[in-house]
Structure formats: C-alpha cells, structure tokens
Design a protein around this motif. Structure first.
Motif, PDB file in Angstrom:
ATOM      1  N   VAL A  53       0.971  -1.384  -0.174  1.00 36.54           N
ATOM      2  CA  VAL A  53      -0.010   0.077  -0.018  1.00 36.54           C
ATOM      3  C   VAL A  53       1.202   1.158  -0.042  1.00 36.54           C
ATOM      4  O   VAL A  53       0.543   2.757  -0.841  1.00 36.54           O
ATOM      5  CB  VAL A  53      -0.910  -0.238   1.366  1.00 36.54           C
ATOM      6  CG1 VAL A  53      -1.444   1.403   1.015  1.00 36.54           C
ATOM      7  CG2 VAL A  53      -1.881  -1.273   1.032  1.00 36.54           C
ATOM      8  N   THR A  67      -8.776   6.741  -4.039  1.00 42.38           N
ATOM      9  CA  THR A  67      -9.491   6.383  -3.555  1.00 42.38           C
ATOM     10  C   THR A  67      -8.788   4.832  -2.648  1.00 42.38           C
ATOM     11  O   THR A  67      -8.401   4.490  -3.807  1.00 42.38           O
ATOM     12  CB  THR A  67     -11.156   5.663  -3.710  1.00 42.38           C
ATOM     13  OG1 THR A  67     -11.189   4.550  -4.662  1.00 42.38           O
ATOM     14  CG2 THR A  67     -11.645   7.096  -4.594  1.00 42.38           C
ATOM     15  N   TYR A  68      -9.121   4.524  -1.558  1.00 47.97           N
ATOM     16  CA  TYR A  68      -8.938   3.015  -1.185  1.00 47.97           C
ATOM     17  C   TYR A  68      -9.424   2.048  -1.834  1.00 47.97           C
ATOM     18  O   TYR A  68      -8.518   1.449  -2.381  1.00 47.97           O
ATOM     19  CB  TYR A  68     -10.157   2.864   0.030  1.00 47.97           C
ATOM     20  CG  TYR A  68      -9.575   4.131   1.159  1.00 47.97           C
ATOM     21  CD1 TYR A  68      -8.352   3.653   2.151  1.00 47.97           C
ATOM     22  CD2 TYR A  68     -10.687   4.763   1.745  1.00 47.97           C
ATOM     23  CE1 TYR A  68      -8.353   5.313   3.154  1.00 47.97           C
ATOM     24  CE2 TYR A  68      -9.969   5.825   3.040  1.00 47.97           C
ATOM     25  CZ  TYR A  68      -8.830   6.065   2.845  1.00 47.97           C
ATOM     26  OH  TYR A  68      -8.887   6.828   4.277  1.00 47.97           O
ATOM     27  N   PRO A  79     -10.959  -2.311  -0.041  1.00 49.02           N
ATOM     28  CA  PRO A  79     -10.693  -0.993   0.592  1.00 49.02           C
ATOM     29  C   PRO A  79     -10.319  -0.989   2.841  1.00 49.02           C
ATOM     30  O   PRO A  79      -9.900  -0.288   2.446  1.00 49.02           O
ATOM     31  CB  PRO A  79     -11.978   0.176  -0.182  1.00 49.02           C
ATOM     32  CG  PRO A  79     -12.399  -1.313  -1.247  1.00 49.02           C
ATOM     33  CD  PRO A  79     -12.838  -2.866  -0.208  1.00 49.02           C
ATOM     34  N   VAL A  82      -7.041  -1.778   2.832  1.00 47.44           N
ATOM     35  CA  VAL A  82      -5.412  -0.701   2.504  1.00 47.44           C
ATOM     36  C   VAL A  82      -5.817   0.746   2.923  1.00 47.44           C
ATOM     37  O   VAL A  82      -5.403   0.795   3.995  1.00 47.44           O
ATOM     38  CB  VAL A  82      -6.652  -0.271   0.853  1.00 47.44           C
ATOM     39  CG1 VAL A  82      -5.947   1.826   0.767  1.00 47.44           C
ATOM     40  CG2 VAL A  82      -6.453  -1.360  -0.323  1.00 47.44           C
ATOM     41  N   GLY A  83      -7.257   1.254   3.887  1.00 47.91           N
ATOM     42  CA  GLY A  83      -7.484   1.728   5.350  1.00 47.91           C
ATOM     43  C   GLY A  83      -6.010   1.763   6.242  1.00 47.91           C
ATOM     44  O   GLY A  83      -6.123   2.762   7.413  1.00 47.91           O
ATOM     45  N   CYS A  86      -3.164   1.788   5.343  1.00 43.48           N
ATOM     46  CA  CYS A  86      -2.684   3.837   5.531  1.00 43.48           C
ATOM     47  C   CYS A  86      -2.900   4.216   6.950  1.00 43.48           C
ATOM     48  O   CYS A  86      -1.782   5.350   7.321  1.00 43.48           O
ATOM     49  CB  CYS A  86      -3.971   4.610   5.108  1.00 43.48           C
ATOM     50  SG  CYS A  86      -3.962   4.228   2.763  1.00 43.48           S
ATOM     51  N   CYS A  97      -0.136   8.915   2.543  1.00 39.51           N
ATOM     52  CA  CYS A  97      -1.434   8.425   2.208  1.00 39.51           C
ATOM     53  C   CYS A  97      -2.756   9.552   2.898  1.00 39.51           C
ATOM     54  O   CYS A  97      -3.471   9.630   2.788  1.00 39.51           O
ATOM     55  CB  CYS A  97      -1.731   7.994   4.293  1.00 39.51           C
ATOM     56  SG  CYS A  97      -0.834   9.265   6.155  1.00 39.51           S
ATOM     57  N   VAL A 100      -4.861   9.522  -0.292  1.00 43.42           N
ATOM     58  CA  VAL A 100      -6.223   8.226  -0.429  1.00 43.42           C
ATOM     59  C   VAL A 100      -7.063   8.859   0.564  1.00 43.42           C
ATOM     60  O   VAL A 100      -7.034   8.717   1.485  1.00 43.42           O
ATOM     61  CB  VAL A 100      -5.078   6.966   0.141  1.00 43.42           C
ATOM     62  CG1 VAL A 100      -6.013   5.634  -0.206  1.00 43.42           C
ATOM     63  CG2 VAL A 100      -3.659   6.859  -0.642  1.00 43.42           C
ATOM     64  N   GLY A 102     -11.972   8.355   0.591  1.00 45.54           N
ATOM     65  CA  GLY A 102     -13.212   7.122   0.797  1.00 45.54           C
ATOM     66  C   GLY A 102     -13.802   7.894  -0.629  1.00 45.54           C
ATOM     67  O   GLY A 102     -13.395   8.795  -1.824  1.00 45.54           O
ATOM     68  N   GLY A 107     -12.460  10.436   4.285  1.00 41.31           N
ATOM     69  CA  GLY A 107     -11.919   9.164   4.806  1.00 41.31           C
ATOM     70  C   GLY A 107     -11.572   9.320   6.196  1.00 41.31           C
ATOM     71  O   GLY A 107     -11.560  10.360   6.654  1.00 41.31           O
TER      72      GLY A 107
END
Length: 139
Positions: A53, A67-68, A79, A82-83, A86, A97, A100, A102, A107
């Motif tokens: 990531v 986006t995620y 997703p 990934v979040g 991050c 980060c 990135v 939502g 996000g």
C-alpha cells in the motif's frame, strides 16, 4: 521525528527514511511553503501488505487522489484493508497517505489532527483549484 505543519503535530519514523534528519526537516519545510512537491529521500518499504500500500501511495502524484477502492483493486484486496494499511504508515507526508480518500468522503487519517490535517494537506496540494483533486465534493 516530530514536526509541526500548519499547526498540526506529525510524527514520522525517520529511521525508515535514508538521509540526515535535518535534510528531511528541510524538505518538509519546503513542502509546507509550497516549494517542494516530492521528497528526495529513499523510504525503506516493509515487505508486507502495508508495504504494498505504501508503494501505491508513493505512486500518487502531488495534487491527485486515489480512493481506498482504487488501491484495493490494484492490489486485489479490500478497501477496508487498504485503509488499515494507510493508518499504519510510519512516514506520513513523505509517503502520502493523505492522498487516499473514500469514495464519498475524505476517509480517516491517523496522524494527530486527523481528518482536519488530511484536509489541510489536500487543500495545500490542490492550490486554488479544488476540482484538480476532486476535493470540491468534500467541501
């Protein structure tokens, strides 16, 4: 390493960034002043999902977002995963980060200052054109 940018405190694990801490501090100051868009520092990327990531985040150009879900699709993941990766980024700002977001919101952001800092970073990078990054949807 502890830095303050736009009034927000940010901690970075400078052990993962090659070069002298003073050089990194100078580059971060130039970024805050709008004089730098990339960092001249090699980052030690872990051999893990978080590392994958982080590589994807490093590929996001200044002033752009993903986006995620975009990164999840690239990595054949989810997703939420990934979040979470991050949120484990040990060198925010250098590994962006904040770029990135939502699909329909900014996000989260795990650095001190949370989403307020994330919005400040994205606003800084979008300059006078929030549509450049698609941020107009979040204002």
């Amino acid at each position: 390493m502890h830095v303050t940018m736009w009034g927000f405190d940010v901690d970075l694990d400078e052990r993962l960034v090659e070069g002298a801490p003073d050089d990194l501090r100078a580059q971060l100051a130039e970024y805050e002043l709008g004089e730098r868009q990339t960092f001249d520092a090699e980052v030690q990327i872990p051999d893990s999902f978080t590392g994958k990531v982080m590589k994807a985040m490093l590929a996001i150009p200044y002033g752009e977002t993903r986006t995620y879900g975009d990164i999840a699709a690239e990595l054949d993941s989810h997703p939420v995963a990934v979040g979470q990766a991050c949120g484990r980024n040990p060198v925010p700002l250098v590994v962006p980060c904040h770029r990135v977001v939502g699909a329909d919101s900014l996000g989260g952001f795990s650095a001190a200052g949370g989403v307020d800092l994330k919005q400040a970073l994205l606003t800084h990078e979008s300059a006078d054109d929030p549509e450049q990054t698609g941020l107009d949807a979040f204002y």
